[in-house]
Design an enzyme around this catalytic site. Structure first.
Site, mmCIF file in Angstrom:
data_model
loop_
_atom_site.group_PDB
_atom_site.id
_atom_site.type_symbol
_atom_site.label_atom_id
_atom_site.label_comp_id
_atom_site.label_asym_id
_atom_site.label_seq_id
_atom_site.Cartn_x
_atom_site.Cartn_y
_atom_site.Cartn_z
ATOM 1 C CB SER A 22 41.919 106.075 12.893
ATOM 2 O OG SER A 22 43.273 105.937 13.276
ATOM 3 C CG ASN A 109 48.165 101.269 23.534
ATOM 4 O OD1 ASN A 109 47.809 101.370 22.360
ATOM 5 N ND2 ASN A 109 48.265 100.115 24.158
ATOM 6 C CG HIS A 155 3.687 126.519 32.706
ATOM 7 N ND1 HIS A 155 3.826 125.183 33.007
ATOM 8 C CD2 HIS A 155 3.832 127.179 33.892
ATOM 9 C CE1 HIS A 155 4.035 125.033 34.315
ATOM 10 N NE2 HIS A 155 4.051 126.231 34.869
ATOM 11 C CB SER A 276 11.035 130.987 1.400
ATOM 12 O OG SER A 276 10.284 130.193 0.510
ATOM 13 C CE LYS A 282 8.431 131.837 6.256
ATOM 14 N NZ LYS A 282 8.265 130.423 5.974
ATOM 15 C CG ASN A 284 12.435 131.063 6.573
ATOM 16 O OD1 ASN A 284 11.352 131.448 7.011
ATOM 17 N ND2 ASN A 284 12.573 130.480 5.394
ATOM 18 C CD GLU A 289 14.124 127.603 11.645
ATOM 19 O OE1 GLU A 289 12.930 127.891 11.722
ATOM 20 O OE2 GLU A 289 14.715 127.455 10.563
ATOM 21 C CE LYS A 324 42.319 109.311 18.320
ATOM 22 N NZ LYS A 324 41.725 108.003 18.650
HETATM 23 N N1 ARG Z 1 44.710 104.856 16.008
HETATM 24 C C1 ARG Z 1 44.707 104.356 17.349
HETATM 25 C C2 ARG Z 1 43.649 105.096 18.190
HETATM 26 O O1 ARG Z 1 43.188 106.071 17.766
HETATM 27 C C3 ARG Z 1 46.028 104.563 17.961
HETATM 28 C C4 ARG Z 1 46.345 103.603 19.052
HETATM 29 C C5 ARG Z 1 46.572 102.259 18.483
HETATM 30 N N2 ARG Z 1 47.008 101.343 19.491
HETATM 31 C C6 ARG Z 1 46.942 100.041 19.287
HETATM 32 N N3 ARG Z 1 47.319 99.306 20.278
HETATM 33 N N4 ARG Z 1 46.468 99.530 18.204
HETATM 34 O O2 ARG Z 1 43.285 104.685 19.241
#
Ligand code: ARG
Length: 458
Positions: A22, A109, A155, A276, A282, A284, A289, A324
């Site tokens: 991630s 965690n 309306h 445009s 135009k 716009n 939008e 996220k």
């Molecule tokens: N990258 C993980 C997340 O965003 C971090 C937590 C990972 N915890 C684990 N037990 N693998 O949730």
């Protein structure tokens, strides 16, 4: 090497790694990860697990990492699964063996939940600032024609006359409620999970109250299992963003319509319209939008997150890593849309003659009924009689606006000379004196209250 490596289990297959990692998006949490880590080592010192010297060295290392990450001097490595492992790896490279102590009693965690809450709290502060500017721009836009008569629509059909200022302020109060939602979201996010460990808590003598104070959290989570799995604050943020997105979309739609040649009520400044590629004439309203269009992704983020969460067993599951991107996207969306709309509103102009010209005589039909009520006729009967008059005129293809006093008087025995005053939209507007109504008197009160709401502490 992976930080959680146990040696023989080290190598994660490349496809699994790509899915699992991630760092590509949670690198945005680096500042909060450093803050959380510094608070954590302070707590470890308090618990007499780290010496003052250890903590000083670690803090300095972490601050340097923060600087490096701020100035993008860092390259992430294949083993950097997420920002938390990356910061720990970088610290190890900076200060060596000592870095191995940083994760004592902590789990990713409770760490990720803490970092992310901190990030959301700060994001709320930024959105609240943008909302303040937006609210102030709405007031300014209302003031350019506070008492300028214009048709009011239900309306999308002309209903009753209102004023430009009244219409504009009808978008102020939703934004005040949006502000309340972001304030609430900030409070909800401000419940500290750190010290919950993986799920069961920590056996080290961590003073969680002090940790909360140190990090600027308002409260400490009550249940460690809940603390690592709770993503309500994510939902609240996405909901607040979605509702705001819907409000912005509705304002945008109204302005798009008013900006058409057919309406011609407003003019958007050239700095906020686009051309445009083919049609030279135009101009716009792309900004509007996009404000309208982007509400879709905000709602999508909220919907997606609700679905992700619904089947999860407590406590932490990797599904939670999905929390996220929608939040980052929602924040980026608002951070792009709000200033643009604020700028557009600050430079908008209106065409009061055109607005007034579009007020139909028929939109004063309620006033005609009220006139008859004034003559002692029950409202329901008055309503029917006026409807009958309008039907008759309609059949003759005549409009109320074009009718002379003599003809009016011929239409109903109760109509007298003053009936023409009833057909003046400005008189009708002046009579909507209820609190929150469209009369000048009521609008002045509303405007004062809007100023008060604007200044009310964020
Ligand atoms: N990258 C993980 C997340 O965003 C971090 C937590 C990972 N915890 C684990 N037990 N693998 O949730």
């Amino acid at each position: 090497m992976r930080l959680w490596s146990r040696g023989e289990l080290d190598a994660l297959e490349a496809t699994a790694d790509r899915l699992n990692s991630s760092i590509g998006f949670d690198r945005r949490l680096f500042n909060e990860d450093v803050d959380g880590s510094i608070a954590w080592i302070n707590a470890l010192e308090q618990a007499e697990i780290l010496s003052e010297e250890d903590v000083n060295q670690m803090r300095q290392g972490l601050e340097e990492i923060r600087e490096d990450l701020f100035s993008v001097r860092v390259t992430f490595e294949p083993g950097d699964e997420d920002i938390h492992t990356a910061v720990e790896r970088l610290l190890t490279e900076k200060i060596g063996e000592l870095a191995k102590k940083i994760h004592t009693g902590r789990s990713r965690n409770d760490q990720v939940a803490t970092d992310f809450r901190l990030w959301v709290m700060r994001a709320c502060d930024e959105v609240l600032q943008l909302l303040h500017d937006y609210l102030s721009a709405i007031i300014e836009a209302a003031k350019i024609g506070l008492d300028a008569p214009m048709p009011g629509y239900t309306h999308l059909q002309v209903a009753q006359p209102v004023t430009w200022g009244h219409w504009m302020l009808s978008h102020f109060w939703p934004a005040v409620r949006d502000r309340e939602r972001f304030q609430r979201t900030r409070r909800v996010a401000s419940d500290l999970p750190l010290g919950s460990g993986a799920l069961a808590g920590t056996s080290y003598a961590i003073d969680r109250e002090l940790l909360a104070q140190d990090l600027g959290f308002e409260s400490v989570s009550e249940n460690s299992i809940d603390a690592v799995s709770d993503r309500d604050f994510v939902l609240e943020f996405l909901f607040a963003a979605s509702v705001l997105g819907v409000h912005l979309s509705r304002l945008a739609e109204g302005l798009i319509i008013f900006n058409t040649a057919e309406f011609g009520f407003i003019r958007i400044d050239d700095r906020f319209v686009t051309g445009s590629s083919l049609m030279p004439q135009k101009k716009n309203p792309d900004v509007l939008e996009l404000a309208r269009g982007k509400s879709g992704r905000l709602i999508g983020g909220l919907t997606g997150m609700l679905v992700t969460l619904k089947g999860l067993p407590s406590a932490y599951d990797k599904d939670l890593q999905e929390d996220k991107e929608p939040v980052f996207d929602a924040f980026d969306t608002l951070a792009a849309v709000l200033p643009a709309i604020t700028g557009l509103l600050s430079t908008i102009t209106i065409n009061p003659e055109q607005m007034e010209a579009k007020i139909t005589g028929e939109s004063l039909a309620t006033k005609l009924a009220d006139y008859l009520v004034g003559k002692g006729i029950a409202f329901r009967d008055a309503y029917r009689e006026v409807a009958g008059i309008l039907d008759r005129l309609g059949q003759q293809d005549r409009k109320l606006k074009e009718i002379s006093m003599q003809d009016m008087k011929a239409l109903h025995p109760a109509f007298e000379d003053d009936i023409m005053d009833t057909l003046d939209p400005r008189n009708a507007i002046a009579e909507y004196t209820s609190l929150g109504g469209t009369s000048q008197e009521s609008l002045n009160i509303q405007l004062q209250n809007a100023f008060k709401a604007l200044e009310a502490s964020a």
